[in-house]
Design an enzyme around this catalytic site. Structure first.
Site, PDB file in Angstrom:
ATOM      1  N   SER A 138       0.803  -0.999  -0.114  1.00  0.00           N
ATOM      2  CA  SER A 138      -0.161   0.125  -0.176  1.00  0.00           C
ATOM      3  C   SER A 138       0.737   1.185  -0.162  1.00  0.00           C
ATOM      4  O   SER A 138       1.921   1.075   0.432  1.00  0.00           O
ATOM      5  CB  SER A 138      -0.869  -0.159   1.301  1.00  0.00           C
ATOM      6  OG  SER A 138      -1.197   1.358   1.476  1.00  0.00           O
ATOM      7  N   TYR A 151      -1.653  -0.277  10.225  1.00  0.00           N
ATOM      8  CA  TYR A 151      -1.710  -0.674   8.851  1.00  0.00           C
ATOM      9  C   TYR A 151      -0.469  -0.232   8.094  1.00  0.00           C
ATOM     10  O   TYR A 151       0.067  -1.170   7.487  1.00  0.00           O
ATOM     11  CB  TYR A 151      -3.008  -0.040   8.292  1.00  0.00           C
ATOM     12  CG  TYR A 151      -3.226  -0.523   7.009  1.00  0.00           C
ATOM     13  CD1 TYR A 151      -3.990  -1.525   6.485  1.00  0.00           C
ATOM     14  CD2 TYR A 151      -2.852   0.370   5.748  1.00  0.00           C
ATOM     15  CE1 TYR A 151      -4.201  -1.753   5.157  1.00  0.00           C
ATOM     16  CE2 TYR A 151      -3.101   0.183   4.434  1.00  0.00           C
ATOM     17  CZ  TYR A 151      -3.801  -1.126   4.415  1.00  0.00           C
ATOM     18  OH  TYR A 151      -4.248  -1.322   3.045  1.00  0.00           O
TER      19      TYR A 151
HETATM   20  N1  LIG Z   1      -8.888  -0.872  -1.386  1.00  0.00           N
HETATM   21  C1  LIG Z   1      -7.748  -0.039  -1.196  1.00  0.00           C
HETATM   22  O1  LIG Z   1      -7.979   1.423  -1.120  1.00  0.00           O
HETATM   23  C2  LIG Z   1      -6.538  -0.659  -0.940  1.00  0.00           C
HETATM   24  C3  LIG Z   1      -5.482   0.274  -1.093  1.00  0.00           C
HETATM   25  C4  LIG Z   1      -4.228  -0.237  -0.635  1.00  0.00           C
HETATM   26  C5  LIG Z   1      -4.061  -1.571  -0.526  1.00  0.00           C
HETATM   27  N2  LIG Z   1      -5.013  -2.281  -0.332  1.00  0.00           N
HETATM   28  C6  LIG Z   1      -4.842  -3.797   0.051  1.00  0.00           C
HETATM   29  O2  LIG Z   1      -5.395  -4.659  -1.119  1.00  0.00           O
HETATM   30  C7  LIG Z   1      -5.750  -5.688  -0.527  1.00  0.00           C
HETATM   31  C8  LIG Z   1      -7.342  -5.943  -1.191  1.00  0.00           C
HETATM   32  O3  LIG Z   1      -7.741  -4.938  -0.763  1.00  0.00           O
HETATM   33  P1  LIG Z   1      -9.464  -4.757  -1.213  1.00  0.00           P
HETATM   34  O4  LIG Z   1      -9.753  -3.288  -1.218  1.00  0.00           O
HETATM   35  O5  LIG Z   1      -9.793  -5.539  -2.159  1.00  0.00           O
HETATM   36  O6  LIG Z   1     -10.259  -5.393   0.014  1.00  0.00           O
HETATM   37  P2  LIG Z   1     -11.385  -6.159   0.278  1.00  0.00           P
HETATM   38  O7  LIG Z   1     -11.931  -6.056   1.845  1.00  0.00           O
HETATM   39  O8  LIG Z   1     -12.569  -5.864  -0.870  1.00  0.00           O
HETATM   40  O9  LIG Z   1     -11.105  -7.695  -0.114  1.00  0.00           O
HETATM   41  C9  LIG Z   1     -10.169  -8.562   0.731  1.00  0.00           C
HETATM   42  C10 LIG Z   1     -10.502 -10.038   0.832  1.00  0.00           C
HETATM   43  O10 LIG Z   1      -9.769 -10.655   1.700  1.00  0.00           O
HETATM   44  C11 LIG Z   1     -10.442 -11.589   2.360  1.00  0.00           C
HETATM   45  N3  LIG Z   1      -9.592 -11.954   3.493  1.00  0.00           N
HETATM   46  C12 LIG Z   1      -9.675 -10.990   4.757  1.00  0.00           C
HETATM   47  N4  LIG Z   1      -8.761 -11.611   5.661  1.00  0.00           N
HETATM   48  C13 LIG Z   1      -8.568 -12.948   5.362  1.00  0.00           C
HETATM   49  C14 LIG Z   1      -8.026 -13.973   5.863  1.00  0.00           C
HETATM   50  N5  LIG Z   1      -7.602 -13.912   7.124  1.00  0.00           N
HETATM   51  N6  LIG Z   1      -7.730 -15.201   5.050  1.00  0.00           N
HETATM   52  C15 LIG Z   1      -8.292 -15.224   3.974  1.00  0.00           C
HETATM   53  N7  LIG Z   1      -8.976 -14.205   3.350  1.00  0.00           N
HETATM   54  C16 LIG Z   1      -9.179 -13.108   4.047  1.00  0.00           C
HETATM   55  C17 LIG Z   1     -11.817 -11.113   2.461  1.00  0.00           C
HETATM   56  O11 LIG Z   1     -12.778 -12.115   2.787  1.00  0.00           O
HETATM   57  C18 LIG Z   1     -11.966 -10.313   1.291  1.00  0.00           C
HETATM   58  O12 LIG Z   1     -12.585 -10.994   0.467  1.00  0.00           O
HETATM   59  C19 LIG Z   1      -5.466  -5.694   0.829  1.00  0.00           C
HETATM   60  O13 LIG Z   1      -4.365  -6.200   1.306  1.00  0.00           O
HETATM   61  C20 LIG Z   1      -5.383  -4.014   1.053  1.00  0.00           C
HETATM   62  O14 LIG Z   1      -4.697  -3.861   2.392  1.00  0.00           O
HETATM   63  C21 LIG Z   1      -6.239  -1.997  -0.666  1.00  0.00           C
END
Ligand SMILES: NC(=O)c1ccc[n+]([C@@H]2O[C@H](COP(=O)([O-])OP(=O)(O)OC[C@H]3O[C@@H](n4cnc5c(N)ncnc54)[C@H](O)[C@@H]3O)[C@@H](O)[C@H]2O)c1
Length: 254
Positions: A138, A151
């Site tokens: 991130s 985070y």
């Molecule tokens: N959306 C953003 O703005 C953003 C920005 C930077 C980084 N990220 C990173 O991208 C990744 C995905 O984010 P997103 O926005 O798609 O999130 P999201 O919440 O839409 O999806 C995350 C998925 O991970 C699964 N998950 C969570 N904990 C778990 C576990 N212990 N075991 C197995 N599965 C698990 C959840 O069920 C969910 O389906 C994350 O690592 C997040 O930190 C997101």
């Protein structure tokens, strides 16, 4: 270009948001996709989307924080060519407002979960004669994001683990890179707004959109396209790098 025909890819958290977009584009390019999710239900929409257009996908109920379950699941999949270490959770707080319980929870999923999958995938990548790992970091790993202490700490560790893996396995034909998105519009963001700003969601959505100099949030498909490139043979000279995908956030905001 960018064909993944004959490749087997594992996507953690592939049931939602960025993971779903990555699982979908990898399958579209010919990969057999294995989605790891907290429950089969969470993976079902991605599975339907992929198989609905003739792609190949499987899902596994496996919490990435459970070391033995992760090792067993990866072994069961067999030889693996690509791992997308994407599952992650959010947390809002400064160091003095972050409880020990919350700190441990974020570290457990966002750091130990990534370690568990890295540990489990190396023997399976060896079976395939090498491969590619992408870790979802991130912009929180790159700059001081306000109110994101745990985070940021966790994503900093993800970036550091990426460099460590890239060095340790370069002679085994394993490439490892990380992706650092700014705000991407996913259920992760909707959940964050619902939980923290239930009374002014539209204003906060606008504010979060404007925090990217480009004036909007990213789309999961845009992160998917970058992930596809990094997984493909076209990126075979790239390892040990972090790729911000941030609408100018880290470079144009000052
Ligand atoms: N959306 C953003 O703005 C953003 C920005 C930077 C980084 N990220 C990173 O991208 C990744 C995905 O984010 P997103 O926005 O798609 O999130 P999201 O919440 O839409 O999806 C995350 C998925 O991970 C699964 N998950 C969570 N904990 C778990 C576990 N212990 N075991 C197995 N599965 C698990 C959840 O069920 C969910 O389906 C994350 O690592 C997040 O930190 C997101």
């Amino acid at each position: 270009m960018f064909s993944l025909q004959g490749k087997k890819a594992v996507v953690t958290g592939g049931g939602s948001g960025i993971g779903k977009a990555i699982a979908t584009i990898l399958a579209k390019q010919g990969a057999e996709v294995h989605i790891i999710e907290l429950g089969l239900e969470q993976a079902s929409a991605s599975l339907a989307e992929i198989t609905g257009v003739g792609g190949k996908a499987f899902s596994y109920a496996c919490d990435v924080t459970d070391h033995q379950a992760v090792v067993d699941t990866f072994k069961g999949i067999g030889a693996i060519d690509i791992l997308i270490n994407n599952a992650g959770i959010a947390h809002v707080g400064k160091v003095d407002t972050t409880s020990e319980t919350d700190f441990d929870r974020v570290m457990n999923v966002n750091v130990k979960g990534v370690y568990n999958c890295l540990h489990a995938v190396i023997p399976q990548l060896r079976l395939a004669g090498g491969g590619v790992i992408i870790n979802m970091a991130s912009i929180a790993a790159l700059i001081g994001l306000p109110d994101r202490f745990a985070y940021s700490a966790a994503k900093g560790a993800v970036k550091a683990m990426t460099m460590s893996i890239a060095k340790d396995y370069i002679n085994e034909k394993i490439r490892c890179n990380s992706i650092s998105p700014a705000r991407v519009h996913t259920p992760f963001v909707d959940g964050f707004l619902q939980k923290n700003y239930p009374d002014n969601i539209p204003e906060m959505f606008e504010k979060l959109s404007k925090s990217q100099p480009i004036g909007r949030m990213g789309k999961p498909e845009e992160v998917g396209a970058l992930a596809l490139f990094l997984c493909s043979d076209e990126a075979s000279f790239i390892t040990g790098c972090d790729y911000p995908i941030d609408g100018g956030f880290t470079t144009l905001n000052n």
